[in-house]
Scaffold this motif. Structure first.
Motif, PDB file in Angstrom:
ATOM      1  N   TYR A 204       0.841  -1.195   0.000  1.00 29.18           N
ATOM      2  CA  TYR A 204       0.000   0.000   0.000  1.00 29.18           C
ATOM      3  C   TYR A 204       0.876   1.246   0.000  1.00 29.18           C
ATOM      4  CZ  TYR A 204      -3.765  -3.078   1.616  1.00 29.18           C
ATOM      5  OH  TYR A 204      -4.691  -4.073   1.734  1.00 29.18           O
ATOM      6  N   LEU A 205       0.826   1.976  -1.117  1.00 31.70           N
ATOM      7  CA  LEU A 205       1.633   3.188  -1.232  1.00 31.70           C
ATOM      8  C   LEU A 205       1.253   4.191  -0.160  1.00 31.70           C
ATOM      9  CD1 LEU A 205       0.997   2.991  -4.940  1.00 31.70           C
ATOM     10  CD2 LEU A 205       3.300   3.329  -4.102  1.00 31.70           C
ATOM     11  N   GLU A 206      -0.041   4.272   0.099  1.00 36.40           N
ATOM     12  CA  GLU A 206      -0.544   5.257   1.051  1.00 36.40           C
ATOM     13  C   GLU A 206       0.047   4.983   2.440  1.00 36.40           C
ATOM     14  OE1 GLU A 206      -4.648   4.674   1.790  1.00 36.40           O
ATOM     15  OE2 GLU A 206      -4.562   6.103   3.451  1.00 36.40           O
ATOM     16  N   GLU A 209       3.703   5.987   2.515  1.00 37.45           N
ATOM     17  CA  GLU A 209       3.870   7.444   2.500  1.00 37.45           C
ATOM     18  C   GLU A 209       3.512   8.054   3.849  1.00 37.45           C
ATOM     19  OE1 GLU A 209       2.128   9.283  -0.941  1.00 37.45           O
ATOM     20  OE2 GLU A 209       2.713  11.289  -0.318  1.00 37.45           O
ATOM     21  N   GLU A 305       2.447   7.195  -5.530  1.00 39.50           N
ATOM     22  CA  GLU A 305       1.985   6.273  -6.574  1.00 39.50           C
ATOM     23  C   GLU A 305       2.559   6.652  -7.942  1.00 39.50           C
ATOM     24  OE1 GLU A 305      -2.174   5.528  -6.606  1.00 39.50           O
ATOM     25  OE2 GLU A 305      -2.018   4.208  -8.350  1.00 39.50           O
ATOM     26  N   ASP A 306       2.594   7.946  -8.203  1.00 39.61           N
ATOM     27  CA  ASP A 306       3.140   8.405  -9.486  1.00 39.61           C
ATOM     28  C   ASP A 306       4.617   8.053  -9.594  1.00 39.61           C
ATOM     29  OD1 ASP A 306       0.687   9.780 -10.283  1.00 39.61           O
ATOM     30  OD2 ASP A 306       1.157  11.132  -8.649  1.00 39.61           O
ATOM     31  N   PHE A 308       6.199   5.760  -7.978  1.00 43.91           N
ATOM     32  CA  PHE A 308       6.314   4.309  -8.038  1.00 43.91           C
ATOM     33  C   PHE A 308       6.113   3.823  -9.479  1.00 43.91           C
ATOM     34  CE2 PHE A 308       4.467   0.068  -7.660  1.00 43.91           C
ATOM     35  CZ  PHE A 308       5.480  -0.544  -6.944  1.00 43.91           C
ATOM     36  N   LEU A 309       5.082   4.341 -10.115  1.00 38.72           N
ATOM     37  CA  LEU A 309       4.801   3.929 -11.497  1.00 38.72           C
ATOM     38  C   LEU A 309       5.933   4.351 -12.430  1.00 38.72           C
ATOM     39  CD1 LEU A 309       0.968   4.639 -11.680  1.00 38.72           C
ATOM     40  CD2 LEU A 309       2.116   2.407 -11.616  1.00 38.72           C
TER      41      LEU A 309
END
Ligand code: ADP
Ligand code: MG
Length: 321
Positions: A204-206, A209, A305-306, A308-309
């Motif tokens: 979970y990125l959230e 972070e 998320e950005d 990471f992508l």
């Protein structure tokens, strides 16, 4: 145990390779392809990566549950091969899967684990640990009667019986509800405030972070980033402008400077752009030039998320080349 060790990393991993044996004696799965990274002392360190990236493999090698193929690791300055005993004493691990003997009580689970680590009776702190994970009132209940959330908290207490300076949690909040997730985050933060170096894996990125001050990104068995969370998030070059236009559109507006354009409904347009090349104002100018009347605008800052992508896309492209 939690004596500081100068500037030595809490955990140091070098060129770690793991190839799982194939059941048919074939090639096997290359789960780790030369992972190297350091976990500094004192923080909350996130090991972030998609399912199958190799996170649990790393944790299980540190825990001594999986044999690595090659490479090395030190825990609190102790080599996991040549100083196994000390390395093991320096770390507490909460596994991804919940496993308990259902007939022990939380108190017994902690006492048994303390016995396993050879913690002398007068140095045991089972009561205090139950208190810390808010399970004091469940001291004598059968483990099988505990809720999923209580079991996870008991596992954290179990990992801490020998007072290790490092606590590792493998996917602590996978599949848990929002309220319990918040509870676990608070617990982890409390332990960290008490001086415990925390490492957690998550997809979970959230979560990463929110909770971690430093993040390593694992992708296909390699470490593709290891930075303070702030710096990592700042690496996002892309920003997004979402607009609502004054007429129905049959096609999404296009421009060479836009990285990506996505329609939402007939009048909603989301433009992704490189913030080093354009400003939000310029994006609106381009839309205006194309005859679109913008009725509403929101912009979104890039988040983890950005990044990471972006990073995984770049790493995958490199791998394919
Ligand atoms: P993560 O925890 O990041 O989701 P894992 O470390 O569990 O990833 O898995 C990494 C890769 O190794 C995956 O492709 C997984 O299928 C494979 N793998 C994990 N455990 C085993 C095992 N015991 N035998 C064979 N392959 C495994
Ligand atoms: Mg895993």
């Amino acid at each position: 145990m939690a004596t500081q060790i100068d500037n030595t990393p809490a955990i140091s991993i070098r060129d770690m390779v793991k190839r799982y044996a194939a059941p048919d004696g074939g090639e096997g799965k290359l789960a780790l392809n030369g992972v190297s990274f350091d976990v500094p002392q004192g923080g909350i360190f996130g090991l972030l990566g998609p399912n199958g990236a190799g996170k649990s493999t790393i944790i299980n090698i540190l825990a001594g549950l999986v044999n690595k193929t090659s490479g090395s690791a030190e825990i609190w300055g102790f080599d996991i091969d040549s100083q196994r005993r000390n390395a093991k004493r320096a770390i507490g691990i909460v596994p991804q899967e919940i496993v308990f003997d259902p007939f022990f009580t939380p108190f017994e689970v902690l006492e048994n684990q303390a016995g396993f680590y050879g913690v002398a009776k007068h140095l045991r702190r089972s009561e205090a640990l139950l208190e810390a994970v808010r399970l004091a009132d469940k001291r004598d209940a059968y483990a099988r009667t505990l809720s999923g959330g209580m079991k996870r908290r008991l596992l954290i207490a179990k990992a801490m019986v020998h007072s290790p300076p490092i606590l590792v949690l493998d996917e602590p909040t996978a599949g848990v509800d929002v309220e319990l997730r918040k509870q676990l985050w608070d617990l982890v933060t409390e332990l960290n405030n008490d001086g415990v170096t925390v490492v957690l894996t998550t997809h979970y990125l959230e979560e990463a972070e929110e909770l971690c001050d430093r993040i390593a990104i694992i992708n296909h068995g390699t470490c593709i980033a290891n930075k303070p969370t702030r710096e990592l998030v700042d690496m996002a070059r892309e920003k997004i402008v979402a607009v609502t236009v004054g007429k129905d559109l049959s096609d999404a507006p296009a421009h060479e400077a836009f990285t990506k354009v996505v329609m939402s409904g007939q009048r909603g347009v989301e433009v992704t752009y490189d913030k080093d090349k354009l400003t939000a104002g310029q994006v609106l100018g381009i839309l205006h030039e194309q005859g679109l009347v913008v009725e509403d605008v929101t912009t979104r800052e890039a988040d983890l998320e950005d990044v990471f992508l972006q990073l995984t896309k770049a790493a995958n492209a490199e791998e394919a080349a």
